[in-house]
Design a protein around this motif. Structure first.
Motif, PDB file in Angstrom:
ATOM      1  N   SER A 143      10.694 -14.147  18.186  1.00 20.53           N
ATOM      2  CA  SER A 143       9.883 -14.865  17.189  1.00 20.53           C
ATOM      3  C   SER A 143      10.772 -15.532  16.152  1.00 20.53           C
ATOM      4  O   SER A 143      10.549 -16.699  15.782  1.00 20.53           O
ATOM      5  CB  SER A 143       8.917 -13.894  16.492  1.00 20.53           C
ATOM      6  OG  SER A 143       8.002 -13.360  17.402  1.00 20.53           O
ATOM      7  N   SER A 146      12.414 -18.586  17.681  1.00 20.25           N
ATOM      8  CA  SER A 146      11.517 -19.734  17.815  1.00 20.25           C
ATOM      9  C   SER A 146      11.296 -20.455  16.491  1.00 20.25           C
ATOM     10  O   SER A 146      11.003 -21.654  16.462  1.00 20.25           O
ATOM     11  CB  SER A 146      10.169 -19.281  18.392  1.00 20.25           C
ATOM     12  OG  SER A 146       9.505 -18.410  17.498  1.00 20.25           O
ATOM     13  N   TRP A 245       9.420 -16.821  27.002  1.00 16.41           N
ATOM     14  CA  TRP A 245       8.700 -15.743  26.311  1.00 16.41           C
ATOM     15  C   TRP A 245       8.216 -14.698  27.320  1.00 16.41           C
ATOM     16  O   TRP A 245       8.394 -13.497  27.116  1.00 16.41           O
ATOM     17  CB  TRP A 245       7.501 -16.315  25.567  1.00 16.41           C
ATOM     18  CG  TRP A 245       7.722 -16.611  24.128  1.00 16.41           C
ATOM     19  CD1 TRP A 245       8.008 -17.813  23.563  1.00 16.41           C
ATOM     20  CD2 TRP A 245       7.654 -15.677  23.037  1.00 16.41           C
ATOM     21  NE1 TRP A 245       8.142 -17.686  22.206  1.00 16.41           N
ATOM     22  CE2 TRP A 245       7.929 -16.400  21.847  1.00 16.41           C
ATOM     23  CE3 TRP A 245       7.410 -14.313  22.951  1.00 16.41           C
ATOM     24  CZ2 TRP A 245       7.942 -15.790  20.600  1.00 16.41           C
ATOM     25  CZ3 TRP A 245       7.424 -13.705  21.707  1.00 16.41           C
ATOM     26  CH2 TRP A 245       7.690 -14.436  20.549  1.00 16.41           C
TER      27      TRP A 245
END
Length: 340
Positions: A143, A146, A245
């Motif tokens: 996360s 990203s 992912w």
């Protein structure tokens, strides 16, 4: 030699390794006796009179579940390493790169230090908490990646994973220092062991590993495409960010599930993919299941060495894999530099 012949030989070798892992110990049980005991337990066939009840008890209640668990753990780690190296396009990448082992270690440390126990789960509290913390670490690392890098470049993922891993290891060190009475227990968990494992562990881990293996096999085509480069994959229509992912999450789940039962065991996920690719080529439709077989067989051998080399004492299996894996790590790194 054709791939089918190589695969058949690999399966036969795995069966032989499994028989050795079950039969060798303080009491040696011949392969034919092992088969008779297994048939007796599963199909209630008559047991030959020359097989003592002690051999039956030792083999069925101790060695057989231990060997099967070692196979599942080794296979899960090997498959996870195979996918990680392909997704991140780095021959030294593994789930540990993203902090899975560090997160699981913190979770295990919390359970060991506090004595935390979830009602109805009992002995499975530690594996569940370890798995959850390991997956949470990976989720946070990806996360964060990203957010700072919208393209989720491989180098960014690896760098962020290493930073998270170092930070969490520091947290674990502080926890251990503040609770010295649990130092030995935490240290043993971090070195890995299959001692005193039961059939219950096998029955819980088996469906998780099989499901993870099947899901990753479904994406073998995407993995093959991604090995040619992300730009080519995007031009074909592969959603790189989504696939990354998914594959990173599944690989981390496999690793987290495996180590949460037996503790941290390294280098299997580094060694297995390289050996399998050398023998079977680069097609993930073949590489993934063969990595499962090779990793499982390798782990059985490592566990056999760990429990017999200084018998009646037992070494942590993680130390055995590290003794083999560390030189292999150096070999892969420097051979890659020479190639460049």
């Amino acid at each position: 030699m054709k791939l089918r012949a190589k695969a058949i030989i690999s399966i036969c070798m795995c069966i032989i390794v499994l028989l050795f892992g079950i039969g060798i110990g303080s009491i040696y049980v011949p392969p034919l006796d092992i088969l008779n005991i297994i048939l007796n337990k599963i199909f209630s066939t008559p047991l030959p009179s020359h097989i003592p009840s002690t051999s039956v008890s030792i083999l069925w209640n101790l060695r057989f579940p231990r060997a099967l668990l070692a196979f599942l753990v080794g296979g899960a780690l090997a498959v996870s390493g195979t996918v990680m190296q392909s997704v991140l396009k780095n021959p030294l990448a593994s789930s540990y790169t993203l902090g899975v082992s560090s997160g699981a270690s913190v979770g295990a440390g919390i359970v060991i230090i506090t004595g935390f126990n979830i009602p109805l789960l009992g002995m499975f509290t530690l594996p569940l908490v370890g798995l959850t913390c390991g997956l949470l670490t990976v989720f946070l690392a990806v996360s964060f990646t990203s957010r700072v890098d919208k393209n989720m470049e491989n180098n960014t993922i690896i760098l962020v994973g290493m930073v998270f891993s170092l930070f969490i290891n520091a947290v674990l060190t502080l926890m251990t220092a503040m609770s010295k009475e649990h130092l030995e227990q935490i240290a043993l968990w971090q070195m890995g062991s299959f001692a005193l494992k039961e059939w219950a562990n096998v029955f819980v881990l088996l469906p998780i590993v099989l499901l993870g293996l099947l899901l990753l096999m479904r994406y073998s085509k995407e993995l093959d495409i991604m090995t040619f480069g992300e730009e080519q994959a995007r031009s074909i229509g592969v959603d790189i960010q989504k696939i990354k992912w998914l594959l990173l999450g599944l690989s981390a789940a496999l690793t987290g599930s495996a180590i949460s039962f037996v503790g941290v065991i390294g280098f299997i996920d580094l060694i297995a993919p390289h050996v399998v690719r050398k023998i079977f080529g680069s097609s993930h439709k073949i590489v993934i299941p063969m990595s499962m077989l090779f990793g499982g067989a390798f782990m059985i051998i490592a566990d056999l060495v760990a429990r017999t080399i200084v018998s009646p004492s037992e070494l942590p299996v993680g130390s055995i894999t590290a003794l083999i894996g560390a030189p292999f790590f150096v070999y892969v790194y420097f051979s890659r530099r020479k190639a460049v």
